[in-house]
Structures are given as structure tokens and as C-alpha cells.
Enzyme design. Structure first.
Site, PDB file in Angstrom:
ATOM      1  N   HIS A   1      34.824  40.210  35.251  1.00 19.63           N
ATOM      2  CA  HIS A   1      33.557  40.442  35.957  1.00 19.63           C
ATOM      3  C   HIS A   1      32.418  39.590  35.394  1.00 19.63           C
ATOM      4  O   HIS A   1      31.371  39.451  36.030  1.00 19.63           O
ATOM      5  CB  HIS A   1      33.206  41.932  35.876  1.00 19.63           C
ATOM      6  CG  HIS A   1      32.216  42.396  36.895  1.00 19.63           C
ATOM      7  ND1 HIS A   1      31.415  41.545  37.639  1.00 19.63           N
ATOM      8  CD2 HIS A   1      31.878  43.651  37.303  1.00 19.63           C
ATOM      9  CE1 HIS A   1      30.646  42.258  38.440  1.00 19.63           C
ATOM     10  NE2 HIS A   1      30.903  43.526  38.260  1.00 19.63           N
TER      11      HIS A   1
ATOM     12  N   ASP B   1      45.365  38.701  54.893  1.00 18.03           N
ATOM     13  CA  ASP B   1      46.755  38.684  55.366  1.00 18.03           C
ATOM     14  C   ASP B   1      47.429  37.426  54.830  1.00 18.03           C
ATOM     15  O   ASP B   1      47.063  36.311  55.184  1.00 18.03           O
ATOM     16  CB  ASP B   1      46.764  38.706  56.895  1.00 18.03           C
ATOM     17  CG  ASP B   1      48.155  38.771  57.492  1.00 18.03           C
ATOM     18  OD1 ASP B   1      49.148  38.570  56.756  1.00 18.03           O
ATOM     19  OD2 ASP B   1      48.268  39.013  58.709  1.00 18.03           O
TER      20      ASP B   1
END
Length: 455
Positions: free
Chosen positions: A168, A398
Site C-alpha cells: 500500500h 475477466d
């Protein structure tokens, strides 16, 4: 050697069958990028974990893993910072460094032989999920000697789980999902990605800040479990047990929330409350009720706002790094609950609207004059802190074997009052609200008919 991890309470068995490292598909030489004021406050957070559950990709699992790795090699040419490490220059200023000699991104392949995707879809908490994503309890500072991205691809009975742990200190949610969508593009046959990342962080802030931090000891053992041994020295005391739950708000439920909050606009108001402001108000009120706070107790609402379009000059959406700041709103619990919802919504709206380039500059200068390294739970007393965003098109990720069944956050960076908002799988304006709360407060929240809107 295979490693087996068992969670007795849930009987989840995950076997790690392989580990490899993945680099960009072509040599890039050495590249260095200074971390800036927007990045540095998160150095003591934990790696940010995301899990995506798919029903496809399992029939030829080995070929699927190869396809994912091949796509990763392509996308890492542009996103090569994720294949690097943290470092410091001679002045003690943090930077992210990529070099062709570095290991690259860590990739595990694993099998959960007794687990189906439906088993994970029914899981409210993260006990079971912890075995499906790397770097549980690993601080971002460990990016000095660990990969900045670790991925676990786990085969299920009827699908697979993609578990990713991102450092992060080098990127926020916008950059995370920019990378994920770009990776999916390359795996689906695209020769190039649609949005090349903007990598020069100094265009957003060019102040050099030295942080005098002692790096944590490197941990031993398999990196996919909770850290142990020397790493315990880097861990804060264990927090009180939390419960986690996903509340699914359909498009019609969101419409009802928004209508209620906008039913009595404040006098002189010409700007309706947004979906985010309305839902945030709904959550803040409900969590405050569930906590049974005293009227004089303070409660804080915190949102991690994207500043890409707020800074001067504005940065592109494809800016790669952290370009977020926490915005705080505080009031007394009694005052919050005694007023209609537009009271809280107005405070949230005003705080967000006022966080312009001038406010961001003032915050940066204040922090640079006295750098404070936040812990992940420093969001305020009795807080409701909102991360992620339903604007991220997580269900469009996807890789060529179908859209996700579910998108979740891992166990890291959770505390009492942490909320993650995700796009709902049903599309439209539907939103999944992932909340972590003290167990007794969660029990109250589940019973709150005002919060859980009946269809």
C-alpha cells in the site's frame, strides 16, 4: 515442497504446489521513483489484500496459471514498479526501485481440494479467506526486502481464487484496479493495455521527506501465513475480536436510501446528496446506533478521497501511486442521532467539497513539517472509515474464463468501523458494503431493520 495450511474451525485445506517469480517480459534496466507525501503515511499499514473468486479457469488449471503468468509478464512492462522493491536513497528518502536483477512478482499456485466457490461465497468473515491470499499481517515496510506484489492462484472444485497482496506504500485503490483490469486485458488477448500508467509521482508532489524509520526484521517461513518469529516485533498488539459481514444493497435499496437522505434538503441547498454521501450517512447512523454510544461520545466519519482531480495541476486517472487523503468529519453521537439524515449528509458533503487543491496543499505542508506515520487503525474515535469505491469496475476483471463471482478484501487493515464499498455483482447502482465491527455492535446492526432495507 508443498505446504499445507489448515484452519480447523472451517476445515479449509490449502496446499501450496508451486512458487515462482515473474518479471517483465523484456529488460528495462534500472528505474527509480521517489515516494512522495501522498505515499509515505501508509508505510506502516499492512499490504492491501484483494480476493477475486471465479467459477471458470479450473478445467485446465495448469494452463490457466501459465496464461495468467504470461499476461503478467506483458503488463509488468508498464507496471514494473510492482516487480521492484522499496529502498532509500543516501538522504533517507524512500523510493521504489526496479532492476532487471530483482526477483519480480511472487506467484504461488495452490489447491483447495475440498472447497467449492459456493463455500467461499457464504463466508462472511476472513478466517477462511486468509489461506487464499498471501502476506497476512505483513507491514508495507517489509517491501524493503519482499516483493511489492504477491499473488496466489488457488484451484477450487469448480473454479479458482485470485488472491493478491499489494504494498500500500506504492499504490492506492484506483491504481490497484487499473493494474488488475490491464492484466486481465493482456490475458484476454490484447497486445497492449488501454491506459498506460502515469509513473512520475513527483508531478503530484516533489517535496523530499526523510523518514527515520527502523526497517522490520525479515520474516522466515512460508510467506502465506501469519508472520511469526522475528516478525512479531513489527506487529501491534492484537485488537479485540471483530466480526465481518457483507450487506448487499440492491439498486432499489440504494434508491430508497438516496430518496430518504434527500427528502428534506437543507435550507438554501441547491446540490443533492450523491449516492456515496447518502449511503455513507445511512451507514454512519446505523453503526452509531449499533454501538450504543453515549450522547456526548464523539464519532468520526472518515473517507479516503481520490485527489487526482483535486490537486493543481490535476493528475490523470492513470496516475500510478497513492493520490488519496483521509477526510474527517466529527460530531457527538447524540447530535448525529437527534437530527434527520441530511444533518450528517451535509457535513460529509461539505468536508468533501472543501477538500480542494488549497486544502490538500495545506495538509501536505503540515505533514511534511512533522511527518506522522499512521497505523492502519488511526481513523478516529468511534469511527466509520470508508475505503475502496463502488466506482471501481471490479466485476469487469475477466481474464478470459468469465467474470468474477465475488470480490472481497482480505484480513489486513481491518479494525472496528472499517468499511469497504464494492460494486454489486448485479450491476447498476447496487453496492456491497463490507463492514468490520465489534461483535456485539455487529449483532445489533444485523437486527436493525432501518439499516437492512427490505425489498
Amino acid at each position: 515442497m508443498a505446504t499445507q495450511v489448515t484452519t480447523k474451525e472451517k476445515h479449509l485445506k490449502v496446499e501450496i504446489i508451486n512458487k515462482t517469480y515473474v518479471k517483465p517480459q523484456k529488460p528495462l534496466g534500472r528505474k527509480e521513483y521517489q515516494l512522495v507525501t501522498f505515499d509515505l503515511p501508509y508505510i506502516a499499514f499492512y499490504y492491501n489484500q484483494k480476493l477475486i473468486i471465479y467459477k471458470g479457469g479450473v478445467e485446465e488449471f495448469e494452463e490457466t496459471v501459465e496464461k495468467l503468468i504470461d499476461g503478467l509478464k506483458v503488463v509488468l512492462v508498464e507496471f514494473h514498479q510492482l516487480a521492484g522493491k522499496l529502498d532509500k536513497d543516501d538522504d533517507g528518502v524512500f523510493k521504489v526501485v526496479y532492476d532487471d536483477d530483482m526477483d519480480g512478482v511472487e506467484v504461488f499456485s495452490a489447491v483447495a481440494v475440498d472447497t467449492a466457490s459456493a463455500d467461499l461465497m457464504d463466508e462472511e468473515g476472513t478466517i477462511k479467506l486468509k489461506e487464499l491470499v498471501p502476506y497476512n499481517g505483513v507491514l508495507n515496510m517489509e517491501g524493503l526486502h519482499r516483493p511489492l506484489l504477491s499473488i496466489q492462484i488457488t484451484k477450487l472444485k469448480d473454479g479458482l481464487v485470485l488472491g493478491c497482496a499489494f504494498n500500500h506504500a506504492i499504490l492506492d485503490g484506483t491504481s490497484t484496479w487499473h493494474f488488475m483490469s490491464s492484466w486481465a486485458q493482456t490475458c484476454s488477448g490484447s497486445k497492449s493495455i488501454s491506459a498506460v500508467p502515469f509513473l512520475d509521482r513527483t508531478q503530484a508532489r516533489n517535496t523530499r521527506v526523510k523518514l527515520d524509520l527502523t526497517p522490520p526484521a525479515q520474516t522466515n517461513g512460508h510467506s502465506n501465513g501469519d508472520t511469526n518469529g522475528d516478525a512479531n516485533a513489527t506487529q501491534p498488539p492484537a485488537p479485540a475480536p471483530l466480526r465481518e459481514k457483507i450487506f448487499k444493497f440492491s439498486e432499489s435499496a440504494i434508491d430508497k436510501v438516496k430518496e430518504k437522505v434527500n427528502a428534506n434538503p437543507p435550507e438554501g441547498s441547491t446540490k443533492p446528496f450523491s449516492t456515496f454521501q447518502s449511503l455513507s450517512t445511512h451507514i454512519w447512523h446505523a453503526v452509531t446506533r449499533a454501538r450504543n454510544l453515549k450522547p456526548e461520545d464523539y464519532t468520526v466519519f472518515t473517507v479516503f478521497a481520490d485527489c487526482r482531480k483535486r490537486v493543481d495541476p490535476p493528475m490523470p486517472d492513470r496516475y500510478f501511486g497513492n493520490l488519496i487523503q483521509a477526510i474527517f468529519t466529527v460530531t457527538a453521537a447524540g447530535l448525529l442521532q437527534a437530527n434527520r439524515p441530511e444533518f450528517a449528509a451535509s457535513m460529509i458533503q461539505k468536508a468533501i467539497d472543501m477538500h480542494d487543491a488549497k486544502a490538500i496543499e495545506a495538509r501536505n505542508k503540515e505533514w511534511e513539517s512533522n511527518p506522522i506515520i499512521f497505523q492502519y487503525k488511526d481513523a478516529g474515535v468511534n469511527c466509520v472509515a470508508v475505503g475502496s469505491s463502488p466506482r471501481f469496475k471490479v466485476y469487469d476483471v475477466d481474464f478470459g474464463f468469465g467474470k468474477p463471482e465475488s470480490v472481497r478484501s482480505g484480513a489486513n487493515n481491518r479494525f472496528d468501523g472499517m468499511v469497504y464499498l464494492y460494486q454489486g455483482k448485479s450491476g447498476g447502482k447496487s453496492i456491497d458494503v463490507e463492514i468490520s465491527l465489534d461483535a456485539s455492535a455487529m449483532e445489533n446492526l444485523e437486527k436493525d431493520k432501518e439499516f437492512v432495507i427490505q425489498e
